[in-house]
Motif scaffolding. Structure first.
Motif, PDB file in Angstrom:
ATOM      1  N   SER A  43       0.832  -1.206   0.000  1.00 33.85           N
ATOM      2  CA  SER A  43       0.000   0.000   0.000  1.00 33.85           C
ATOM      3  C   SER A  43       0.865   1.255   0.000  1.00 33.85           C
ATOM      4  N   GLU A  44       1.936   1.256   0.810  1.00 33.18           N
ATOM      5  CA  GLU A  44       2.844   2.398   0.867  1.00 33.18           C
ATOM      6  C   GLU A  44       3.573   2.594  -0.464  1.00 33.18           C
ATOM      7  N   ALA A  45       3.745   1.500  -1.205  1.00 36.99           N
ATOM      8  CA  ALA A  45       4.430   1.582  -2.506  1.00 36.99           C
ATOM      9  C   ALA A  45       3.492   2.031  -3.620  1.00 36.99           C
ATOM     10  N   GLY A  46       2.216   2.256  -3.289  1.00 38.72           N
ATOM     11  CA  GLY A  46       1.275   2.748  -4.291  1.00 38.72           C
ATOM     12  C   GLY A  46       0.430   1.677  -4.950  1.00 38.72           C
ATOM     13  N   ILE A  47       0.544   0.424  -4.486  1.00 41.81           N
ATOM     14  CA  ILE A  47      -0.288  -0.654  -5.015  1.00 41.81           C
ATOM     15  C   ILE A  47      -1.625  -0.611  -4.284  1.00 41.81           C
ATOM     16  N   PRO A  48      -2.760  -0.497  -4.996  1.00 44.21           N
ATOM     17  CA  PRO A  48      -4.071  -0.357  -4.338  1.00 44.21           C
ATOM     18  C   PRO A  48      -4.580  -1.669  -3.763  1.00 44.21           C
ATOM     19  N   VAL A  49      -3.926  -2.141  -2.694  1.00 49.07           N
ATOM     20  CA  VAL A  49      -4.315  -3.371  -2.035  1.00 49.07           C
ATOM     21  C   VAL A  49      -4.884  -3.017  -0.666  1.00 49.07           C
ATOM     22  N   TYR A  50      -5.915  -3.737  -0.261  1.00 52.02           N
ATOM     23  CA  TYR A  50      -6.528  -3.427   1.033  1.00 52.02           C
ATOM     24  C   TYR A  50      -7.091  -4.698   1.646  1.00 52.02           C
ATOM     25  N   ALA A  51      -7.219  -4.672   2.983  1.00 50.09           N
ATOM     26  CA  ALA A  51      -7.787  -5.796   3.723  1.00 50.09           C
ATOM     27  C   ALA A  51      -9.177  -5.425   4.205  1.00 50.09           C
TER      28      ALA A  51
END
Length: 298
Positions: A43-51
């Motif tokens: 997420s910090e790297a800009g990948i739109p991943v979420y839990a």
């Protein structure tokens, strides 16, 4: 190591849509806590991943997310181009335009290092035309009417539902559902004498694993070859099927359909093959050899 795992998590989510933290932990052999740290790092790297918590929750990628080209390393980009070049080298199975676009996108050159031509000598145009028709019918799920020469002397017409093209043992095969037999059949493409794509689409059927095997209805055969045939035996059979004897002779154990094609194939070895089993194949070979002798004796 962590960087490699992060990429693998992204690829896994792209493929499956979502996954639970325990599922990812088991997949990548780390703890659940490590997976949540990886999600934060992505997420910090800009990948739109979420839990997402809850019964139907899990770890997701934002819908319609596409990997940016910069995610791929130079080596990975080169491997993609190499794989596509291999596919393109098979007649009519790739697109040079696609290769050119990816080469420009990746800023890498695609070397034409491999060429494969599966068409027979003297029949390149007709073989390629047939392959294109078969490929189109498979992709668009269209019924086909074919005229087929089986190994049992019969030439028949039938309507089939084509599911898969397979290259095996130096020949192309079509795996299809035969509406005449109401069962799955494997057709050797060279024996398809004529074909026509019909307008009718066919309903989806679950492709059975048994239909993927060429050995399901085959016989277990055992053959004995003198050492003089070593070069030919290794041309025709896999090393795992061959046992070399102390005197250099070879015993081959394989599963093959004991049909007329196999009899003709074994006759091509002349006197340099002994059929140890099955007995009915040995008898068929001897009978055919006698017929050849009677027909050609002085």
């Amino acid at each position: 190591m962590q960087e490699s795992r992060l990429f693998k998590i992204v690829y896994y989510l792209l493929n499956k849509g979502q996954a639970t933290a325990p599922e990812l932990a088991e997949k990548f052999e780390v703890s659940v806590r490590t997976i949540y740290r990886d999600v934060d790092a992505l997420s910090e790297a800009g990948i739109p991943v979420y839990a997402e918590a809850g019964r139907n929750g899990g770890i997701h990628l934002m819908k319609d997310f596409v990997l940016n080209k910069t995610v791929l390393s130079k080596q990975e980009k080169q491997e993609i181009l190499t794989a596509l070049q291999s596919i393109h080298s098979v007649q009519n199975m790739g697109s040079s335009e696609t290769l050119q676009k990816l080469s420009a996108l990746f800023r890498l050159s695609s070397q034409n290092w491999l060429e494969v031509d599966f068409s027979r000598w003297g029949s390149r145009e007709s073989d390629n035309k047939k392959f294109e028709l078969l490929k189109s019918a498979v992709i668009h799920k269209k019924c086909m009417q074919i005229r087929y020469a089986s190994s049992y002397e019969a030439i028949s017409e039938r309507v089939v539902h084509p599911y898969k093209l397979v290259y095996k043992a130096r020949a192309w095969y079509l795996q299809a559902f035969c509406t005449v037999r109401q069962d799955w059949r494997t057709f050797r493409c060279n024996r398809i004498l004529d074909l026509q794509i019909l307008n009718e689409s066919f309903p989806h059927r679950e492709f059975p694993k048994s239909a993927e095997s060429y050995e399901g209805k085959a016989d277990q055969i055992t053959l004995y070859f003198p050492k003089e045939m070593t070069y030919r035996v290794y041309d025709e059979f896999d090393e795992t099927q061959i046992q070399r004897q102390d005197n250099g002779d070879l015993i081959v154990s394989a599963r093959m359909s004991a049909d007329k094609w196999l009899v003709g194939f074994l006759l091509s070895f002349g006197t340099q093959v002994d059929v140890l089993s099955p007995a009915h194949l040995k008898n068929a070979l001897a009978q055919q050899a006698r017929l050849i002798y009677e027909k050609n004796k002085p």
